[in-house]
Design a protein around this motif. Structure first.
Motif, PDB file in Angstrom:
ATOM      1  N   GLY A 153       0.965  -1.333  -0.160  1.00  0.00           N
ATOM      2  CA  GLY A 153       0.027   0.494  -0.128  1.00  0.00           C
ATOM      3  C   GLY A 153       0.891   1.804   0.608  1.00  0.00           C
ATOM      4  N   THR A 154       1.764   1.705   0.198  1.00  0.00           N
ATOM      5  CA  THR A 154       2.653   2.513   0.905  1.00  0.00           C
ATOM      6  C   THR A 154       3.824   2.727  -0.646  1.00  0.00           C
ATOM      7  N   SER A 155       3.981   1.553  -1.098  1.00  0.00           N
ATOM      8  CA  SER A 155       4.968   1.548  -2.486  1.00  0.00           C
ATOM      9  C   SER A 155       3.683   1.862  -3.436  1.00  0.00           C
ATOM     10  N   VAL A 156       2.445   1.783  -3.470  1.00  0.00           N
ATOM     11  CA  VAL A 156       1.663   1.824  -4.247  1.00  0.00           C
ATOM     12  C   VAL A 156       1.258   3.768  -4.368  1.00  0.00           C
ATOM     13  N   ALA A 192      -7.083   8.789  -0.247  1.00  0.00           N
ATOM     14  CA  ALA A 192      -7.428   8.466   0.659  1.00  0.00           C
ATOM     15  C   ALA A 192      -7.288   6.950   1.888  1.00  0.00           C
ATOM     16  N   VAL A 193      -7.719   6.152   1.010  1.00  0.00           N
ATOM     17  CA  VAL A 193      -7.859   4.680   1.448  1.00  0.00           C
ATOM     18  C   VAL A 193      -6.444   4.711   1.985  1.00  0.00           C
ATOM     19  N   GLY A 194      -5.074   5.455   1.004  1.00  0.00           N
ATOM     20  CA  GLY A 194      -3.711   4.880   1.344  1.00  0.00           C
ATOM     21  C   GLY A 194      -3.432   5.535   3.204  1.00  0.00           C
ATOM     22  N   LEU A 195      -3.955   7.007   3.100  1.00  0.00           N
ATOM     23  CA  LEU A 195      -3.895   7.755   4.342  1.00  0.00           C
ATOM     24  C   LEU A 195      -4.468   7.127   5.855  1.00  0.00           C
ATOM     25  N   SER A 196      -6.069   6.543   5.411  1.00  0.00           N
ATOM     26  CA  SER A 196      -6.576   6.016   5.773  1.00  0.00           C
ATOM     27  C   SER A 196      -6.015   5.184   6.908  1.00  0.00           C
ATOM     28  N   SER A 197      -5.019   4.648   6.564  1.00  0.00           N
ATOM     29  CA  SER A 197      -3.999   3.382   6.966  1.00  0.00           C
ATOM     30  C   SER A 197      -2.688   3.363   7.420  1.00  0.00           C
ATOM     31  N   ALA A 198      -2.246   5.118   7.556  1.00  0.00           N
ATOM     32  CA  ALA A 198      -1.418   5.619   8.427  1.00  0.00           C
ATOM     33  C   ALA A 198      -1.932   5.346  10.227  1.00  0.00           C
TER      34      ALA A 198
END
Length: 462
Positions: free
Chosen positions: A109-112, A161-167
């Motif tokens: 996810g971070t790479s994406v 938004a999805v990526g930030l929600s996983s931070a």
């Protein structure tokens, strides 16, 4: 302490060899998955290289644009890989295990996110060098100059938004339900960004081979998701339907839910497994939550023991007997099959006592004599302690108290070394909050326990 365990040294060597062979197959299959993922990235690099113009690096603008295009292609591939890793494809889960697949999914996810950002930034910078426009003007120009860009922009915003929600910091403030529904928008984001890749992507518009391969990648991913993420789980959930029998308080903030169903004994649930449960009751319909079993299924009954850690779990005590439940699974590799040593240490923290209790039950049934370290802050949180103490062949040591009050860490290397001698000769199974599990693993490594004999199950699907 080690003298207590001399009788376990005669454990059947055949079972140990079988466990080592299974672990070796598990590591081999995991390597195969890594090789497949790496080969896929190499294939995309080849697609880009074989279709890139000879002038791709002739000027700074061309170089930046080419990097932006490559970033987009690799990012799109990794999005498909991310989805496939958690699409419940049987071969992936059998080869790697759902817990490790989730870890890989998070890492990808971070790479994406980085690749998606790089795709946009480098394309805008490349265009800016050519047109001499300021970045914002060039960004608007890109949106207006290529087809399907507005839908692609909406999809990109959804990805971010999805990526930030996983931070970590943001995830800690979101309920599981909000996080879950936000992550479902990933499928919408993939759909929104797909069209612009074919209609505006320089490596697809004039290259029919790349175009066919790209469509096949997305169709294959969509088929896998529909088959193993939705259609088959829905059928399995209906066949494995259960009803709530009772909700029993076990300790401060910890409750057990007893379930019964006509096919419970045929689900193949083992000690240490978890399932995804969807309770058909108000406040539970929106999401399916992962819960580990705390008692191996018997006589058509199954039990989960859950800590009140969020909105969903805090509502469990209100469930009424007879409530219909759909269960998907079982999942996980946190089972007795992984045990390959005679000396077995089980470490539970808080609600992690549920899967540890079920695992201890199965290990005893196999002739084992596990030692359980049970870590809680207060005595009121000691759920299922009586059951474990009454279980023949199991020794339980409660570790009660907050570190600030005790003045030391009961799960630190020094404390563990005093409780259990010769830990380098033991094998450990750890279940509890992520920080506790990481702390225990670090302590065991410091005391000489090899990594391959440390098994963890984190109480999280996110």
């Amino acid at each position: 302490m080690s003298e207590i365990w001399t009788t376990t040294a005669a454990a059947p060597t055949r079972r140990a060899r079988s466990a080592r062979a299974a672990a070796a197959r598990h590591r081999r299959d995991a390597r195969i998955v890594r090789v497949v993922l790496t080969a896929s990235v190499v294939a995309v690099l080849a697609m880009w290289w074989l279709s890139v113009p000879a002038t791709f690096a002739s000027t700074p603008a061309n170089a930046l644009t080419s990097i932006g295009e490559l970033s987009g292609m690799v990012g799109a591939l990794l999005v498909c890989a991310q989805v496939l890793l958690i699409a419940r494809v049987p071969w992936f889960e059998n080869a790697v295990g759902l817990d490790r697949l989730l870890s890989w999914h998070r890492s990808l996810g971070t790479s994406v996110i980085l690749l998606v950002v790089a795709h946009v930034v480098f394309l805008v910078l490349g265009g800016e060098l050519i047109s001499r426009n300021p970045p914002w003007t060039e960004f608007v120009s890109v949106l207006q100059s290529y087809p399907d860009m507005l839908t692609a922009l909406a999809g990109t915003i959804a990805f971010l938004a999805v990526g930030l929600s996983s931070a970590r910091l943001i995830r800690a403030k979101l309920s599981y339900e909000v996080w879950y529904w936000l992550h479902l928008t990933t499928y919408v984001a993939i759909f929104l960004t797909f069209s612009h890749q074919l209609s505006g992507g320089a490596h697809f518009v004039s290259n029919p081979v790349n175009r066919v391969l790209w469509i096949a990648l997305y169709l294959g991913t969509a088929s896998a998701v529909l088959t193993w993420r939705f259609i088959l789980p829905t059928l399995d959930a209906w066949r494995g339907r259960m009803r709530v029998v009772a909700v029993v308080p076990e300790g401060q903030g910890i409750n057990s839910v007893w379930l019964a169903g006509p096919h419970v004994d045929r689900l193949g649930v083992r000690g240490g497994h978890f399932l995804l449960f969807r309770f058909l009751a108000w406040g539970h319909l929106g999401t399916a939550h992962p819960y580990s079993v705390s008692a191996v299924p018997a006589d058509g009954h199954l039990r989960i023991t859950v800590g009140a850690l969020g909105d969903h779990t805090r509502r469990l005590p209100a469930l009424k007997p007879g409530t219909l439940v759909f269960a998907e699974g079982p999942f996980g590799h946190f089972t007795a099959d992984r045990a390959s040593r005679a000396r077995l240490l089980l470490v539970a923290g808080g609600a992690g006592i549920g899967p540890i209790r079920a695992l201890a039950e199965e290990l005893v049934a196999r002739g084992g004599h596990p030692l359980v370290l049970y870590r809680v802050s207060t005595r009121e949180q000691l759920a299922l302690l009586g059951e474990l103490q009454r279980m023949p062949g199991v020794e339980v040591i409660p570790l009660v108290g907050r570190r600030a009050e005790l003045g030391y860490d009961p799960l630190g290397a020094g404390s563990l070394g005093r409780i259990v001698h010769d830990l380098h000769e033991w094998e450990a199974f750890i279940c509890g909050p992520e920080s506790m599990a990481a702390n225990v693993e670090a302590s065991l490594r410091e005391l000489g326990m090899p990594q391959r004999f440390i098994h963890r199950e984190e109480l999280s699907m996110s």
